[in-house]
Design an enzyme around this catalytic site. Structure first.
Site, mmCIF file in Angstrom:
data_model
loop_
_atom_site.group_PDB
_atom_site.id
_atom_site.type_symbol
_atom_site.label_atom_id
_atom_site.label_comp_id
_atom_site.label_asym_id
_atom_site.label_seq_id
_atom_site.Cartn_x
_atom_site.Cartn_y
_atom_site.Cartn_z
ATOM 1 N N VAL A 1 0.635 -1.139 -0.251
ATOM 2 C CA VAL A 1 -0.136 -0.046 0.004
ATOM 3 C C VAL A 1 0.897 0.645 0.229
ATOM 4 C CG1 VAL A 1 -2.338 -1.001 0.929
ATOM 5 C CG2 VAL A 1 -0.313 0.142 2.558
ATOM 6 N N TYR B 1 1.534 6.850 16.382
ATOM 7 C CA TYR B 1 0.553 5.838 15.619
ATOM 8 C C TYR B 1 -0.662 6.514 15.633
ATOM 9 C CZ TYR B 1 -2.934 2.117 15.185
ATOM 10 O OH TYR B 1 -3.790 1.568 15.498
#
Length: 246
Positions: free
Chosen positions: A60, A151
């Site tokens: 991706v 994150y």
């Protein structure tokens, strides 16, 4: 059979939450393309339902790889009705210590990977005049935890990207929503509950007194992909059982 005859592409679809979503979509009647860099044990699903499941090796972080994925899915099944942009990685580290390579890995996979997937699907779906895109965030997008800066930043960005995409693509027949799971009984979530001393300290932060299951989160992805959410667009669906965080 809420997804009967629909075609879904799921990135990060060979294990964890992506695998659980794939299984739920199949139960609901969809054909599913599981995309990832590693097939893990997805061959089990392919062998059970060879006419409705395929694995496509995909990176991706590469727009060309993602475009090839969507083209392969449309070529095999005739169209793509649903995209779940689920692929993601996590690297812990305080902001003054997080390695640059770890930061880049999270930005490249979580944020850029979601964007590349969304963009490729949007082009195909707008040509069709319809489609559902489900991005995947996290409870950490809106809650502060030490060591989760990288994150959390990528997941918060995904939520904003979702809302912008929803208003841009909605008039073209494409709905974009976001699934934001809490702590699940897999990976770090399972490690949390298995450590009784740590779990006793954290348990009070979970309103239902437990972590969620992969299947419970997958049901949220079914809702966002089905006609049950026909008037839901640009929404972040939190599936966390009422997660309190200090």
């Amino acid at each position: 059979m809420r997804l009967k005859d629909k075609v879904a592409v799921i990135t990060g679809g060979t294990r964890g939450l992506g695998r659980a979503i794939a299984e739920r979509y199949l139960d609901e009647g969809a054909s599913v393309v599981c995309a990832a860099r590693n097939p893990y044990r997805i061959d089990q699903l392919v062998e059970q339902l060879p006419d409705r499941v395929m694995y496509h090796e995909t990176d991706v972080t590469s727009p060309e790889s993602v475009e090839g994925l969507l083209e392969a899915a449309a070529r095999t099944f005739g169209r793509v009705d649903i995209l779940v942009a689920n692929a993601g990685v996590n690297r812990d580290g305080k902001v003054d210590r997080l390695a640059v390579d770890d930061w880049r890995a999270m930005v490249d996979t979580n944020l850029s990977g979601t964007y590349f997937s969304l963009r490729a699907a949007a082009r195909l779906m707008t040509a069709q005049g319809s489609g559902r895109i489900v991005t995947v965030s996290s409870s950490m997008a809106s809650r502060v935890a030490v060591g989760a800066g990288g994150y959390s930043a990528t997941k918060a960005a995904i939520e904003c990207l979702t809302r912008v995409s929803a208003i841009e693509l909605g008039p073209k027949g494409v709905q974009v929503n976001c699934l934001a799971p809490g702590v699940l009984d897999d990976g770090m979530g399972r490690a949390l509950t298995d450590n009784h001393k740590v779990w006793d300290a954290y348990r009070t932060r979970f309103a239902l007194g437990r972590v969620g299951t992969l299947d419970e989160a997958a049901l949220g992805a079914v809702f966002l992909a089905s006609d049950d959410s026909s008037y839901v667009n640009g929404h972040v669906l939190e599936v966390n059982g009422g997660l309190l965080w200090a």
